[in-house]
Design a protein around this motif. Structure first.
Motif, PDB file in Angstrom:
ATOM      1  N   PRO A  27      36.954  74.194  43.299  1.00 45.41           N
ATOM      2  CA  PRO A  27      37.648  73.131  44.050  1.00 45.41           C
ATOM      3  C   PRO A  27      37.711  71.876  43.191  1.00 45.41           C
ATOM      4  N   ARG A  28      38.872  71.226  43.157  1.00 47.75           N
ATOM      5  CA  ARG A  28      39.009  70.132  42.205  1.00 47.75           C
ATOM      6  C   ARG A  28      40.093  69.157  42.626  1.00 47.75           C
ATOM      7  N   ALA A  29      39.947  67.957  42.091  1.00 44.63           N
ATOM      8  CA  ALA A  29      41.000  66.940  42.154  1.00 44.63           C
ATOM      9  C   ALA A  29      41.048  66.288  40.792  1.00 44.63           C
ATOM     10  N   ALA A  30      42.225  65.914  40.341  1.00 42.96           N
ATOM     11  CA  ALA A  30      42.400  65.259  39.051  1.00 42.96           C
ATOM     12  C   ALA A  30      43.181  63.970  39.258  1.00 42.96           C
ATOM     13  N   ALA A  31      42.764  62.922  38.536  1.00 44.35           N
ATOM     14  CA  ALA A  31      43.380  61.613  38.719  1.00 44.35           C
ATOM     15  C   ALA A  31      43.088  60.764  37.495  1.00 44.35           C
ATOM     16  N   ARG A  32      43.646  59.577  37.474  1.00 44.72           N
ATOM     17  CA  ARG A  32      43.230  58.573  36.487  1.00 44.72           C
ATOM     18  C   ARG A  32      42.770  57.373  37.277  1.00 44.72           C
ATOM     19  N   LEU A  33      41.462  57.314  37.522  1.00 47.39           N
ATOM     20  CA  LEU A  33      40.836  56.262  38.321  1.00 47.39           C
ATOM     21  C   LEU A  33      39.820  55.532  37.459  1.00 47.39           C
ATOM     22  N   GLY A  34      39.177  54.509  38.026  1.00 44.99           N
ATOM     23  CA  GLY A  34      38.135  53.790  37.312  1.00 44.99           C
ATOM     24  C   GLY A  34      38.657  52.576  36.585  1.00 44.99           C
ATOM     25  N   SER A  35      38.051  52.254  35.443  1.00 48.23           N
ATOM     26  CA  SER A  35      38.393  51.041  34.711  1.00 48.23           C
ATOM     27  C   SER A  35      39.557  51.293  33.766  1.00 48.23           C
ATOM     28  N   GLY A  36      40.149  50.206  33.301  1.00 49.16           N
ATOM     29  CA  GLY A  36      41.240  50.305  32.341  1.00 49.16           C
ATOM     30  C   GLY A  36      42.528  49.742  32.901  1.00 49.16           C
ATOM     31  N   SER A  37      43.255  48.998  32.066  1.00 46.29           N
ATOM     32  CA  SER A  37      44.513  48.408  32.505  1.00 46.29           C
ATOM     33  C   SER A  37      45.529  49.463  32.904  1.00 46.29           C
ATOM     34  N   ASP A  38      45.423  50.668  32.322  1.00 50.26           N
ATOM     35  CA  ASP A  38      46.375  51.721  32.664  1.00 50.26           C
ATOM     36  C   ASP A  38      46.232  52.174  34.110  1.00 50.26           C
ATOM     37  N   VAL A  39      45.031  52.046  34.691  1.00 54.65           N
ATOM     38  CA  VAL A  39      44.850  52.413  36.094  1.00 54.65           C
ATOM     39  C   VAL A  39      45.724  51.550  36.986  1.00 54.65           C
ATOM     40  N   LEU A  40      45.931  50.294  36.590  1.00 56.25           N
ATOM     41  CA  LEU A  40      46.796  49.380  37.335  1.00 56.25           C
ATOM     42  C   LEU A  40      48.253  49.474  36.881  1.00 56.25           C
ATOM     43  N   GLY A  41      48.535  50.337  35.908  1.00 54.07           N
ATOM     44  CA  GLY A  41      49.889  50.447  35.387  1.00 54.07           C
ATOM     45  C   GLY A  41      50.286  49.289  34.502  1.00 54.07           C
ATOM     46  N   LEU A  42      49.312  48.649  33.844  1.00 58.37           N
ATOM     47  CA  LEU A  42      49.580  47.421  33.098  1.00 58.37           C
ATOM     48  C   LEU A  42      49.207  47.525  31.618  1.00 58.37           C
ATOM     49  N   GLN A 135      38.852  44.359  42.738  1.00 57.26           N
ATOM     50  CA  GLN A 135      38.909  45.229  41.567  1.00 57.26           C
ATOM     51  C   GLN A 135      38.125  46.517  41.793  1.00 57.26           C
ATOM     52  N   ALA A 136      36.967  46.421  42.459  1.00 58.82           N
ATOM     53  CA  ALA A 136      36.175  47.622  42.732  1.00 58.82           C
ATOM     54  C   ALA A 136      36.976  48.623  43.560  1.00 58.82           C
ATOM     55  N   VAL A 137      37.679  48.139  44.568  1.00 56.41           N
ATOM     56  CA  VAL A 137      38.473  49.044  45.401  1.00 56.41           C
ATOM     57  C   VAL A 137      39.666  49.591  44.617  1.00 56.41           C
ATOM     58  N   LEU A 138      40.309  48.746  43.818  1.00 52.75           N
ATOM     59  CA  LEU A 138      41.451  49.207  43.035  1.00 52.75           C
ATOM     60  C   LEU A 138      41.063  50.309  42.062  1.00 52.75           C
ATOM     61  N   GLU A 139      39.821  50.294  41.580  1.00 59.02           N
ATOM     62  CA  GLU A 139      39.396  51.343  40.660  1.00 59.02           C
ATOM     63  C   GLU A 139      39.304  52.705  41.349  1.00 59.02           C
ATOM     64  N   VAL A 140      39.320  52.688  42.675  1.00 62.44           N
ATOM     65  CA  VAL A 140      39.371  53.940  43.434  1.00 62.44           C
ATOM     66  C   VAL A 140      40.783  54.220  43.951  1.00 62.44           C
ATOM     67  N   THR A 141      41.496  53.194  44.363  1.00 61.28           N
ATOM     68  CA  THR A 141      42.745  53.385  45.108  1.00 61.28           C
ATOM     69  C   THR A 141      44.022  53.172  44.303  1.00 61.28           C
ATOM     70  N   ALA A 142      43.951  52.527  43.139  1.00 61.64           N
ATOM     71  CA  ALA A 142      45.193  52.123  42.469  1.00 61.64           C
ATOM     72  C   ALA A 142      45.770  53.196  41.559  1.00 61.64           C
ATOM     73  N   GLY A 143      44.932  53.976  40.893  1.00 60.08           N
ATOM     74  CA  GLY A 143      45.437  54.931  39.915  1.00 60.08           C
ATOM     75  C   GLY A 143      46.070  56.153  40.561  1.00 60.08           C
ATOM     76  N   PRO A 144      46.838  56.907  39.783  1.00 55.75           N
ATOM     77  CA  PRO A 144      47.517  58.089  40.330  1.00 55.75           C
ATOM     78  C   PRO A 144      46.581  59.284  40.484  1.00 55.75           C
ATOM     79  N   VAL A 145      46.795  60.051  41.538  1.00 57.20           N
ATOM     80  CA  VAL A 145      46.112  61.332  41.741  1.00 57.20           C
ATOM     81  C   VAL A 145      47.112  62.431  41.386  1.00 57.20           C
ATOM     82  N   PHE A 146      46.741  63.288  40.450  1.00 55.71           N
ATOM     83  CA  PHE A 146      47.643  64.339  39.974  1.00 55.71           C
ATOM     84  C   PHE A 146      47.542  65.613  40.799  1.00 55.71           C
ATOM     85  N   GLU A 147      46.364  65.873  41.298  1.00 55.60           N
ATOM     86  CA  GLU A 147      46.136  67.075  42.099  1.00 55.60           C
ATOM     87  C   GLU A 147      44.930  66.819  42.977  1.00 55.60           C
ATOM     88  N   ASP A 148      44.976  67.246  44.238  1.00 62.97           N
ATOM     89  CA  ASP A 148      43.829  67.077  45.131  1.00 62.97           C
ATOM     90  C   ASP A 148      43.782  68.247  46.097  1.00 62.97           C
TER      91      ASP A 148
END
Length: 345
Positions: A27-42, A135-148
């Protein structure tokens, strides 16, 4: 290629095939979450000089985390699209793969300091919400989820989408209170010939007014590097941003004072437009008999609309981000939670 586009391709072309071959049925989910300007698309070309590259978030059951991490370490190729799969980052000098393997609840805990493992019925209390930073919440909610496949991280992101209504009113009231406490001092310091002090106060107020803009639009504010960029994209931002730019560039305190008054009025108009409690007429007024801008009790109007007894009993300081400025504190979920609980007890 942006960081999130790279992460999506890395997942599709490399990591997912490895898992399907080595750990079928996981069972898996893949995403780009956490720190980094790319998580915000910036992220841009400048972003690539550190902590940028083949980074991915992989979420599996808690009892499969170690196994999955070891399999990836043993089987990932050395590079993909000319980029190394193993490299150091600023918080870890080890050369290792940067697929962050965690379980969904553990990931949320590491970023927010909150334990959401109790399921949908385990509601967060007011103190839990007030311990969060945007910022803490955005590191969970802002990045894209590729598969869940399990759907767990999507459900957790939904739970963190925004404050409960009464907590929202509470933090809005706290921010207006902050503005009202210092708004008249922009003119008072300037009148005494302290232009630097007047400018410092204007900058502090601009920070609060930008945060108000995020709050009014139900958008978690990022850390300061990206606050102006994301604020400028909000629906109600243009008149506020224009007024704040003039306030920060003003050569005299009367110009500064007038521009800040304009920003306050624009935000109050936006508050009324989104159907939140607001005052009749303008939000600003003269500060007693002095030639400075003061603020009417818009915070009181917001607090009067709060019905939750737990929220009504809270001190008027708001969330941890509204009364703590230290970067180390704001980026440590455990410290934030302990401080919020101690302060609000």
């Amino acid at each position: 290629m942006s960081g999130t586009e790279l992460a999506r391709a890395y997942w599709s072309d490399v990591v997912r095939p490895v898992l399907e071959r080595e750990l079928p049925g996981l069972p898996r989910a893949a995403a780009r979450l956490g720190s980094g300007s790319d998580v915000l698309g910036l992220d841009d070309d400048t972003s690539r000089d550190h902590d940028w590259g083949l980074r991915l978030t992989l979420l599996v059951p808690a009892d499969r985390v170690t196994e999955t991490d070891e399999v990836l370490a043993a089987t990932l190729p050395a590079s993909y699209r000319g980029l190394p799969t193993a490299f150091p980052v600023t918080w870890d000098p080890a050369v290792r793969h940067r697929v962050e393997v965690s379980d969904p609840v553990g990931l949320v805990r590491s970023r927010t300091g909150l334990d959401l493992g109790g399921g949908p019925g385990s509601d967060l209390g007011a103190t839990d919400w007030l311990s969060l930073t945007g910022q803490a919440v955005l590191e969970v909610t802002a990045g894209p989820v590729f598969e869940d496949g399990p759907g767990e991280i999507s459900a957790l992101r939904e739970r963190l989408a925004w404050y409960p209504h009464d907590v929202w009113l509470h933090v809005l009231a706290a921010e207006w209170t902050r503005v009202g406490q210092e708004l008249p001092f922009v003119g008072r310091t300037g009148q005494r010939g302290d232009d630097l002090g007047s400018r410092l106060l204007a900058a502090r107020l601009a920070t609060s007014l930008v945060r108000l803009g995020f709050l009014l639009e139900r958008h978690w504010p990022p850390y300061p590097k990206w606050a102006g960029t994301l604020f400028g994209r909000l629906p109600g931002a243009p008149p506020v941003a224009d007024a704040l730019a003039r306030a920060l560039a003003a050569g005299s305190w009367p110009e500064r004072d007038a521009a800040l008054r304009e920003a306050c009025e624009a935000l109050h108009a936006r508050q009324r437009a989104v159907r939140l409690p607001a005052l009749d007429g303008p939000v600003c007024e003269d500060f007693y008999d002095r030639p400075f801008t003061g603020l009417r009790d818009v915070a009181g109007a917001l607090r009067a609309a709060v019905t939750d007894p737990e929220v009504r009993a809270l001190p008027h300081r708001g969330g941890v981000e509204q009364w703590v400025d230290d970067v180390g504190t704001l980026t440590d979920g455990g410290v934030r939670g302990r401080l919020a609980r101690a302060s609000l007890a």
